[in-house]
Design a protein around this motif. Structure first.
Motif, PDB file in Angstrom:
ATOM      1  N   GLN A 135       8.095   6.432 -16.394  1.00 26.69           N
ATOM      2  CA  GLN A 135       9.289   5.125 -16.409  1.00 26.69           C
ATOM      3  C   GLN A 135       9.657   5.264 -15.213  1.00 26.69           C
ATOM      4  O   GLN A 135      10.285   3.918 -14.872  1.00 26.69           O
ATOM      5  CB  GLN A 135      10.107   5.446 -17.593  1.00 26.69           C
ATOM      6  CG  GLN A 135      11.479   4.436 -17.663  1.00 26.69           C
ATOM      7  CD  GLN A 135      12.305   4.467 -19.455  1.00 26.69           C
ATOM      8  OE1 GLN A 135      12.247   6.083 -19.827  1.00 26.69           O
ATOM      9  NE2 GLN A 135      12.998   3.176 -19.427  1.00 26.69           N
ATOM     10  N   ASP A 136      10.171   6.298 -14.968  1.00 23.34           N
ATOM     11  CA  ASP A 136      10.617   6.392 -13.447  1.00 23.34           C
ATOM     12  C   ASP A 136      10.084   5.550 -12.349  1.00 23.34           C
ATOM     13  O   ASP A 136      10.535   4.599 -11.876  1.00 23.34           O
ATOM     14  CB  ASP A 136      11.141   7.628 -13.161  1.00 23.34           C
ATOM     15  CG  ASP A 136      12.563   8.557 -14.183  1.00 23.34           C
ATOM     16  OD1 ASP A 136      13.223   7.241 -14.367  1.00 23.34           O
ATOM     17  OD2 ASP A 136      13.467   9.477 -14.273  1.00 23.34           O
ATOM     18  N   HIS A 180       0.593  -1.011   0.027  1.00 21.88           N
ATOM     19  CA  HIS A 180       0.424   0.243  -0.062  1.00 21.88           C
ATOM     20  C   HIS A 180       0.935   1.447  -0.034  1.00 21.88           C
ATOM     21  O   HIS A 180       0.908   2.722  -0.508  1.00 21.88           O
ATOM     22  CB  HIS A 180      -1.267   0.117   0.999  1.00 21.88           C
ATOM     23  CG  HIS A 180      -1.924   1.248   1.041  1.00 21.88           C
ATOM     24  ND1 HIS A 180      -1.291   1.598   2.222  1.00 21.88           N
ATOM     25  CD2 HIS A 180      -3.085   1.542   0.739  1.00 21.88           C
ATOM     26  CE1 HIS A 180      -1.929   3.380   1.695  1.00 21.88           C
ATOM     27  NE2 HIS A 180      -2.882   2.259   0.854  1.00 21.88           N
ATOM     28  N   ASP A 181       2.065   1.070   0.855  1.00 22.98           N
ATOM     29  CA  ASP A 181       2.884   2.722   0.938  1.00 22.98           C
ATOM     30  C   ASP A 181       3.769   2.342  -0.503  1.00 22.98           C
ATOM     31  O   ASP A 181       4.359   3.021  -0.247  1.00 22.98           O
ATOM     32  CB  ASP A 181       3.507   3.177   2.555  1.00 22.98           C
ATOM     33  CG  ASP A 181       2.675   2.201   3.104  1.00 22.98           C
ATOM     34  OD1 ASP A 181       1.031   3.281   3.236  1.00 22.98           O
ATOM     35  OD2 ASP A 181       2.698   2.440   4.772  1.00 22.98           O
ATOM     36  N   GLY A 182       4.445   1.504  -0.162  1.00 26.43           N
ATOM     37  CA  GLY A 182       5.165   1.550  -1.398  1.00 26.43           C
ATOM     38  C   GLY A 182       4.711   1.074  -3.205  1.00 26.43           C
ATOM     39  O   GLY A 182       4.127   1.913  -3.842  1.00 26.43           O
ATOM     40  N   ALA A 183       4.756   0.200  -2.900  1.00 26.96           N
ATOM     41  CA  ALA A 183       4.332  -0.010  -4.517  1.00 26.96           C
ATOM     42  C   ALA A 183       2.948   0.398  -5.028  1.00 26.96           C
ATOM     43  O   ALA A 183       3.200   1.186  -6.404  1.00 26.96           O
ATOM     44  CB  ALA A 183       4.600  -1.758  -5.084  1.00 26.96           C
ATOM     45  N   GLN A 184       2.447  -0.106  -4.093  1.00 27.83           N
ATOM     46  CA  GLN A 184       0.868   0.877  -4.539  1.00 27.83           C
ATOM     47  C   GLN A 184       0.386   2.097  -5.089  1.00 27.83           C
ATOM     48  O   GLN A 184       0.042   2.895  -6.009  1.00 27.83           O
ATOM     49  CB  GLN A 184      -0.009   0.701  -3.678  1.00 27.83           C
ATOM     50  CG  GLN A 184      -1.887   0.611  -3.792  1.00 27.83           C
ATOM     51  CD  GLN A 184      -2.860   0.192  -3.128  1.00 27.83           C
ATOM     52  OE1 GLN A 184      -2.683  -0.505  -2.758  1.00 27.83           O
ATOM     53  NE2 GLN A 184      -3.887   1.828  -2.586  1.00 27.83           N
ATOM     54  N   ALA A 185       1.375   3.107  -4.818  1.00 24.56           N
ATOM     55  CA  ALA A 185       1.034   4.065  -4.340  1.00 24.56           C
ATOM     56  C   ALA A 185       2.245   4.821  -5.497  1.00 24.56           C
ATOM     57  O   ALA A 185       1.902   5.761  -6.543  1.00 24.56           O
ATOM     58  CB  ALA A 185       2.169   4.969  -3.052  1.00 24.56           C
ATOM     59  N   ARG A 186       3.571   3.774  -5.856  1.00 25.51           N
ATOM     60  CA  ARG A 186       4.147   4.410  -6.749  1.00 25.51           C
ATOM     61  C   ARG A 186       2.831   4.080  -8.116  1.00 25.51           C
ATOM     62  O   ARG A 186       3.262   4.608  -9.276  1.00 25.51           O
ATOM     63  CB  ARG A 186       5.072   4.036  -7.353  1.00 25.51           C
ATOM     64  CG  ARG A 186       6.382   4.240  -6.329  1.00 25.51           C
ATOM     65  CD  ARG A 186       8.041   3.262  -5.948  1.00 25.51           C
ATOM     66  NE  ARG A 186       8.714   3.923  -5.064  1.00 25.51           N
ATOM     67  CZ  ARG A 186       9.007   4.764  -4.405  1.00 25.51           C
ATOM     68  NH1 ARG A 186       8.801   5.948  -5.061  1.00 25.51           N
ATOM     69  NH2 ARG A 186      10.102   5.544  -2.855  1.00 25.51           N
ATOM     70  N   LEU A 187       2.432   3.559  -8.510  1.00 26.57           N
ATOM     71  CA  LEU A 187       1.901   2.706  -9.281  1.00 26.57           C
ATOM     72  C   LEU A 187       0.139   3.557  -9.764  1.00 26.57           C
ATOM     73  O   LEU A 187       0.253   4.235 -11.062  1.00 26.57           O
ATOM     74  CB  LEU A 187       1.083   1.359  -9.468  1.00 26.57           C
ATOM     75  CG  LEU A 187       2.211   0.011  -9.556  1.00 26.57           C
ATOM     76  CD1 LEU A 187       1.479  -1.496  -8.944  1.00 26.57           C
ATOM     77  CD2 LEU A 187       2.518   0.157 -10.679  1.00 26.57           C
ATOM     78  N   ALA A 246       7.573   3.689 -12.517  1.00 24.17           N
ATOM     79  CA  ALA A 246       7.541   1.882 -13.082  1.00 24.17           C
ATOM     80  C   ALA A 246       8.712   1.403 -12.732  1.00 24.17           C
ATOM     81  O   ALA A 246       8.403   0.231 -12.385  1.00 24.17           O
ATOM     82  CB  ALA A 246       7.848   2.014 -14.163  1.00 24.17           C
ATOM     83  N   GLU A 247      10.005   2.074 -12.667  1.00 20.04           N
ATOM     84  CA  GLU A 247      11.160   1.141 -12.843  1.00 20.04           C
ATOM     85  C   GLU A 247      11.369   1.210 -10.913  1.00 20.04           C
ATOM     86  O   GLU A 247      11.532   0.348  -9.647  1.00 20.04           O
ATOM     87  CB  GLU A 247      12.075   1.588 -12.934  1.00 20.04           C
ATOM     88  CG  GLU A 247      12.492   1.809 -14.158  1.00 20.04           C
ATOM     89  CD  GLU A 247      13.701   2.270 -15.106  1.00 20.04           C
ATOM     90  OE1 GLU A 247      14.712   3.721 -13.815  1.00 20.04           O
ATOM     91  OE2 GLU A 247      13.996   2.793 -16.081  1.00 20.04           O
ATOM     92  N   GLU A 248      11.082   2.402 -10.465  1.00 21.05           N
ATOM     93  CA  GLU A 248      10.294   2.798  -8.754  1.00 21.05           C
ATOM     94  C   GLU A 248       9.563   1.547  -7.910  1.00 21.05           C
ATOM     95  O   GLU A 248       9.934   0.863  -7.206  1.00 21.05           O
ATOM     96  CB  GLU A 248       9.978   3.781  -8.160  1.00 21.05           C
ATOM     97  CG  GLU A 248      12.126   4.569  -8.196  1.00 21.05           C
ATOM     98  CD  GLU A 248      10.964   6.456  -8.059  1.00 21.05           C
ATOM     99  OE1 GLU A 248       9.585   6.328  -7.681  1.00 21.05           O
ATOM    100  OE2 GLU A 248      11.741   7.289  -8.190  1.00 21.05           O
ATOM    101  N   ALA A 249       8.166   1.507  -9.239  1.00 22.18           N
ATOM    102  CA  ALA A 249       7.346  -0.029  -8.289  1.00 22.18           C
ATOM    103  C   ALA A 249       8.160  -0.729  -8.230  1.00 22.18           C
ATOM    104  O   ALA A 249       7.674  -2.005  -7.633  1.00 22.18           O
ATOM    105  CB  ALA A 249       6.258   1.038  -9.153  1.00 22.18           C
ATOM    106  N   LEU A 250       8.373  -1.590  -9.523  1.00 15.11           N
ATOM    107  CA  LEU A 250       9.577  -2.318 -10.030  1.00 15.11           C
ATOM    108  C   LEU A 250      10.516  -2.998  -8.200  1.00 15.11           C
ATOM    109  O   LEU A 250      10.407  -4.657  -7.885  1.00 15.11           O
ATOM    110  CB  LEU A 250      10.042  -3.024 -11.410  1.00 15.11           C
ATOM    111  CG  LEU A 250       9.407  -2.815 -12.385  1.00 15.11           C
ATOM    112  CD1 LEU A 250      10.304  -2.728 -13.622  1.00 15.11           C
ATOM    113  CD2 LEU A 250       8.634  -4.355 -12.412  1.00 15.11           C
TER     114      LEU A 250
END
Length: 393
Positions: A243-244, A207-214, A246-250
């Motif tokens: 793109q940045d 929730h706090d990481g990947a979801q926020a970046r997506l 997306a890389e951070e979400a990955l």
């Protein structure tokens, strides 16, 4: 007398002295049991009259302490620990009464007490004061034949007394089964709690990481689509930002996946994964492997994961809190499982009650697999964390 004889007689005297002390303490305990008969009678009368029924659980607890003292005495002589298997006497009076009466450990203790009234009296009456007199007399005569006969007799007498008590005080199979069921129930509860905490951690990280970046990525792409027709350059900047994102979400997703089951364990096995941990720990870590190297020598995935996370947490603690610049990791294949030992030469004093140590988490994860964790961390160091995990090879 040869040169070796004084040393041999010295050892024999020392052993006889220890045996005499054991028998003396056993006799005192037996004498105390006879005094305890009064307490048993009072408890029986009070329980039958119902008014004093509360005395029964308290008396059972007192019997447990007396039996515990005897177990300690026998262990000191034999070197073999006698396990205890008792159900905790807690809760309302009705429940405490039920536990006190039905617990198999109560029957074991009462059986030992009844036998002690018989053979304890014999040992109390046969307290080896007269054999000691013979020993003294033998010493005056130059440790002659009479002393040679008496010294082994005292030791054998102590062995017999300890052997009888050990046989009587061992928990019954029913008691051991009840204790094992209780232990597994507690382990299951801890495992469920740890699993719930792990799910909440994963949810929070997503929730706090990947979801926020997506979410941010989706917004950037939406803005780029709307700006594409009238401002292509702005659309390019937004796509670059997307793109940045997306890389951070990955990166965030890889972090979450490593927290569930590190891919390196699947790719390189436990040895390679631990060596990778050692390389990035910030310490100079020596890794030693015993019996795990070779084609097809792999523990089950759950065992490897538990060992990996235990080593990772221990090295993290060493880097954060120990003040050491070196550590060592030993991975050892046992006949019954896997052992992992992490040692650092830091300041020691590891506190498991602290919220940030991570040691309770290691214990929960290992206990869920019926393993054990031993932490030795005296003030001044070193700190040694040993994990044993059962498995079939």
């Amino acid at each position: 007398m040869t040169v070796a004889e004084p040393a041999r007689w010295g050892r024999a005297l020392g052993q006889a002295g220890r045996a005499t002390l054991h028998l003396f303490l056993a006799a005192l305990l037996a004498f105390g049991l006879y005094l305890f008969i009064t307490v048993l009678l009072i408890t029986a009368i009070a329980t039958v009259s119902v008014v004093g029924a509360w005395l029964l659980p308290e008396t059972v607890l007192l019997i447990r302490r007396i039996a515990g003292a005897k177990r300690t005495l026998v262990t000191a002589w034999t070197g073999r620990e006698i396990p205890e298997a008792y159900e905790p006497v807690t809760g309302p009076l009705r429940k405490r009464l039920r536990i006190a009466v039905r617990d198999p450990g109560t029957l074991t203790d009462l059986r030992w007490m009844a036998a002690s009234y018989v053979y304890g009296a014999l040992f109390f009456l046969a307290l080896p004061l007269w054999p000691l007199g013979l020993v003294v007399d033998g010493v005056r005569c130059g440790l002659g034949r009479r002393a040679a006969l008496v010294l082994p007799w005292i030791t054998r007498l102590a062995d017999v007394e300890a052997g009888w008590s050990e046989a009587l005080l061992k928990p019954s199979p029913r008691a051991r089964l009840a204790a094992r069921v209780e232990e597994l129930a507690a382990t299951r509860t801890d495992a469920i709690a740890a699993h719930g905490a792990e799910l909440r951690r994963i949810e929070r990280d997503l929730h706090d990481g990947a979801q926020a970046r997506l979410v941010a990525l989706s917004m950037r792409i939406g803005l780029a689509v709307r700006a594409y027709d009238h401002d292509p350059r702005a659309a390019q900047r937004l796509l670059a930002d997307a793109q940045d994102q997306a890389e951070e979400a990955l990166t965030e997703l890889r972090h979450v996946v490593r927290g569930i089951h590190p891919p390196i364990l699947t790719d390189r096995g436990l040895i390679g994964a631990v060596r990778a941990l050692a390389a990035i720990s910030g310490l100079e870590v020596a890794v030693r492997v015993d019996g795990l190297e070779g084609e097809g020598v792999r523990a089950p995935a759950a065992i490897e994961a538990a060992a990996y996370f235990a080593v990772a947490e221990a090295l993290t603690n060493a880097a954060k809190y120990s003040g050491a610049d070196r550590a060592s990791v030993v991975l050892e294949r046992l006949r019954t499982g896997l052992r992992a030992v992490v040692r650092d030469e830091g300041v020691g004093g590891a506190d498991e009650s602290g919220g940030g140590s991570g040691l309770p988490g290691i214990r929960r994860r290992v206990a869920a697999l019926d393993g054990s964790v031993t932490v030795t961390s005296p003030v001044g160091g070193p700190t040694v964390i040993e994990v044993e995990l059962p498995c079939v090879w």
